[in-house]
Design a protein around this motif. Structure first.
Motif, PDB file in Angstrom:
ATOM      1  N   ASN A 103     -31.334  36.991  56.380  1.00  0.00           N
ATOM      2  CA  ASN A 103     -31.437  37.362  57.793  1.00  0.00           C
ATOM      3  C   ASN A 103     -32.869  37.517  58.293  1.00  0.00           C
ATOM      4  OD1 ASN A 103     -31.682  39.863  56.351  1.00  0.00           O
ATOM      5  ND2 ASN A 103     -31.041  40.986  58.158  1.00  0.00           N
ATOM      6  N   THR A 104     -33.805  37.894  57.427  1.00  0.00           N
ATOM      7  CA  THR A 104     -35.199  38.051  57.845  1.00  0.00           C
ATOM      8  C   THR A 104     -36.068  36.870  57.419  1.00  0.00           C
ATOM      9  OG1 THR A 104     -35.611  39.383  55.881  1.00  0.00           O
ATOM     10  CG2 THR A 104     -35.147  40.573  57.935  1.00  0.00           C
ATOM     11  N   GLY A 105     -35.451  35.802  56.958  1.00  0.00           N
ATOM     12  CA  GLY A 105     -36.190  34.573  56.642  1.00  0.00           C
ATOM     13  C   GLY A 105     -37.321  34.777  55.668  1.00  0.00           C
ATOM     14  N   ASN A 106     -38.537  34.503  56.124  1.00  0.00           N
ATOM     15  CA  ASN A 106     -39.731  34.548  55.275  1.00  0.00           C
ATOM     16  C   ASN A 106     -40.309  35.953  55.114  1.00  0.00           C
ATOM     17  OD1 ASN A 106     -40.512  34.498  58.075  1.00  0.00           O
ATOM     18  ND2 ASN A 106     -42.594  34.076  57.429  1.00  0.00           N
ATOM     19  N   VAL A 107     -39.628  36.970  55.666  1.00  0.00           N
ATOM     20  CA  VAL A 107     -40.127  38.351  55.633  1.00  0.00           C
ATOM     21  C   VAL A 107     -39.106  39.226  54.910  1.00  0.00           C
ATOM     22  CG1 VAL A 107     -40.684  40.347  57.097  1.00  0.00           C
ATOM     23  CG2 VAL A 107     -41.332  38.045  57.840  1.00  0.00           C
ATOM     24  N   GLU A 108     -39.606  40.168  54.122  1.00  0.00           N
ATOM     25  CA  GLU A 108     -38.718  41.188  53.548  1.00  0.00           C
ATOM     26  C   GLU A 108     -39.223  42.545  53.999  1.00  0.00           C
ATOM     27  OE1 GLU A 108     -37.235  41.158  49.603  1.00  0.00           O
ATOM     28  OE2 GLU A 108     -37.294  38.968  49.467  1.00  0.00           O
ATOM     29  N   ASN A 109     -38.320  43.297  54.671  1.00  0.00           N
ATOM     30  CA  ASN A 109     -38.670  44.625  55.168  1.00  0.00           C
ATOM     31  C   ASN A 109     -37.396  45.450  55.313  1.00  0.00           C
ATOM     32  OD1 ASN A 109     -37.443  43.764  57.566  1.00  0.00           O
ATOM     33  ND2 ASN A 109     -39.382  43.308  58.582  1.00  0.00           N
ATOM     34  N   GLU A 110     -37.442  46.516  56.113  1.00  0.00           N
ATOM     35  CA  GLU A 110     -36.295  47.406  56.245  1.00  0.00           C
ATOM     36  C   GLU A 110     -35.087  46.736  56.903  1.00  0.00           C
ATOM     37  OE1 GLU A 110     -38.719  47.897  60.017  1.00  0.00           O
ATOM     38  OE2 GLU A 110     -39.167  47.684  57.886  1.00  0.00           O
ATOM     39  N   PHE A 111     -35.279  45.598  57.570  1.00  0.00           N
ATOM     40  CA  PHE A 111     -34.168  44.862  58.188  1.00  0.00           C
ATOM     41  C   PHE A 111     -33.463  43.907  57.215  1.00  0.00           C
ATOM     42  CE2 PHE A 111     -36.747  45.676  62.083  1.00  0.00           C
ATOM     43  CZ  PHE A 111     -35.773  46.311  62.841  1.00  0.00           C
ATOM     44  N   THR A 112     -34.086  43.617  56.087  1.00  0.00           N
ATOM     45  CA  THR A 112     -33.556  42.622  55.155  1.00  0.00           C
ATOM     46  C   THR A 112     -32.234  43.075  54.542  1.00  0.00           C
ATOM     47  OG1 THR A 112     -35.806  41.889  54.647  1.00  0.00           O
ATOM     48  CG2 THR A 112     -34.069  41.245  53.100  1.00  0.00           C
ATOM     49  N   LYS A 113     -31.240  42.195  54.592  1.00  0.00           N
ATOM     50  CA  LYS A 113     -29.912  42.452  54.010  1.00  0.00           C
ATOM     51  C   LYS A 113     -29.606  41.324  53.030  1.00  0.00           C
ATOM     52  CE  LYS A 113     -29.015  45.880  56.865  1.00  0.00           C
ATOM     53  NZ  LYS A 113     -29.198  47.236  56.456  1.00  0.00           N
ATOM     54  N   LYS A 114     -29.772  41.611  51.735  1.00  0.00           N
ATOM     55  CA  LYS A 114     -29.497  40.593  50.711  1.00  0.00           C
ATOM     56  C   LYS A 114     -28.018  40.491  50.360  1.00  0.00           C
ATOM     57  CE  LYS A 114     -34.078  40.573  48.736  1.00  0.00           C
ATOM     58  NZ  LYS A 114     -34.901  40.660  47.549  1.00  0.00           N
ATOM     59  N   GLU A 115     -27.302  41.583  50.488  1.00  0.00           N
ATOM     60  CA  GLU A 115     -25.855  41.613  50.229  1.00  0.00           C
ATOM     61  C   GLU A 115     -25.149  41.905  51.543  1.00  0.00           C
ATOM     62  OE1 GLU A 115     -24.375  41.002  47.244  1.00  0.00           O
ATOM     63  OE2 GLU A 115     -26.352  40.625  46.381  1.00  0.00           O
ATOM     64  N   LEU A 116     -24.293  40.996  51.972  1.00  0.00           N
ATOM     65  CA  LEU A 116     -23.592  41.167  53.236  1.00  0.00           C
ATOM     66  C   LEU A 116     -22.157  41.611  53.020  1.00  0.00           C
ATOM     67  CD1 LEU A 116     -24.788  37.965  55.139  1.00  0.00           C
ATOM     68  CD2 LEU A 116     -25.884  40.217  55.001  1.00  0.00           C
ATOM     69  N   GLY A 117     -21.668  42.405  53.952  1.00  0.00           N
ATOM     70  CA  GLY A 117     -20.272  42.802  53.917  1.00  0.00           C
ATOM     71  C   GLY A 117     -19.387  41.657  54.389  1.00  0.00           C
ATOM     72  N   ARG A 118     -18.095  41.758  54.071  1.00  0.00           N
ATOM     73  CA  ARG A 118     -17.110  40.761  54.498  1.00  0.00           C
ATOM     74  C   ARG A 118     -16.044  41.450  55.326  1.00  0.00           C
ATOM     75  NH1 ARG A 118     -17.300  35.780  52.046  1.00  0.00           N
ATOM     76  NH2 ARG A 118     -18.843  35.632  50.384  1.00  0.00           N
ATOM     77  N   LEU A 119     -15.694  40.832  56.414  1.00  0.00           N
ATOM     78  CA  LEU A 119     -14.682  41.388  57.317  1.00  0.00           C
ATOM     79  C   LEU A 119     -13.338  40.737  57.076  1.00  0.00           C
ATOM     80  CD1 LEU A 119     -16.861  41.323  60.555  1.00  0.00           C
ATOM     81  CD2 LEU A 119     -16.354  43.289  59.140  1.00  0.00           C
TER      82      LEU A 119
END
Length: 119
Positions: A103-119
């Motif tokens: 989700n944050t592309g080339n940046v890793e910070n507090e917005f980065t989500k490596k594991e996503l939930g499933r609905l």
């Protein structure tokens, strides 16, 4: 195979900037996300992203301009383009992008989500 009701799925979560996987096809994810406020500036080296506004509106900030995306509209951000979504009020957005997209592309910070939930 089942149909997806977007309003019902959006009611299942409240967190902003936390994409949730609602479907998969051909190596692509259909993600639902709620935005509010500014995201982080970033780009994606290998993936284009489609942002479709289900409810509300937001500004897609680019280096040289800002494009307002309203309910019922979508924008495709090509790979390599620096961008930042920014929503004055909460907006509900459907994302369509390769499953490998961070989700944050080339940046890793507090917005980065490596594991996503499933609905």
């Amino acid at each position: 195979m089942e149909k997806i009701n977007l309003a019902e799925k959006f009611n299942l979560f409240t967190e902003h900037w936390s994409p949730q996987i609602a479907g998969e096809l051909n190596g692509q994810h259909v993600k639902l996300v709620k935005f509010k406020g500014p995201f982080t500036w970033h780009h994606h080296d290998h993936e284009d992203e489609l942002f479709y506004v289900v409810k509300g509106s937001f500004d897609m900030e680019l280096i040289d301009k800002t494009i307002t995306i309203n309910e019922g509209e979508f924008i495709i951000v090509p790979k390599g383009v620096e961008h930042r979504p920014n929503a004055k009020e909460e907006v509900h957005v459907l994302l369509f992008e390769p499953a490998t997209t961070l989700n944050t592309g080339n940046v890793e910070n507090e917005f980065t989500k490596k594991e996503l939930g499933r609905l």
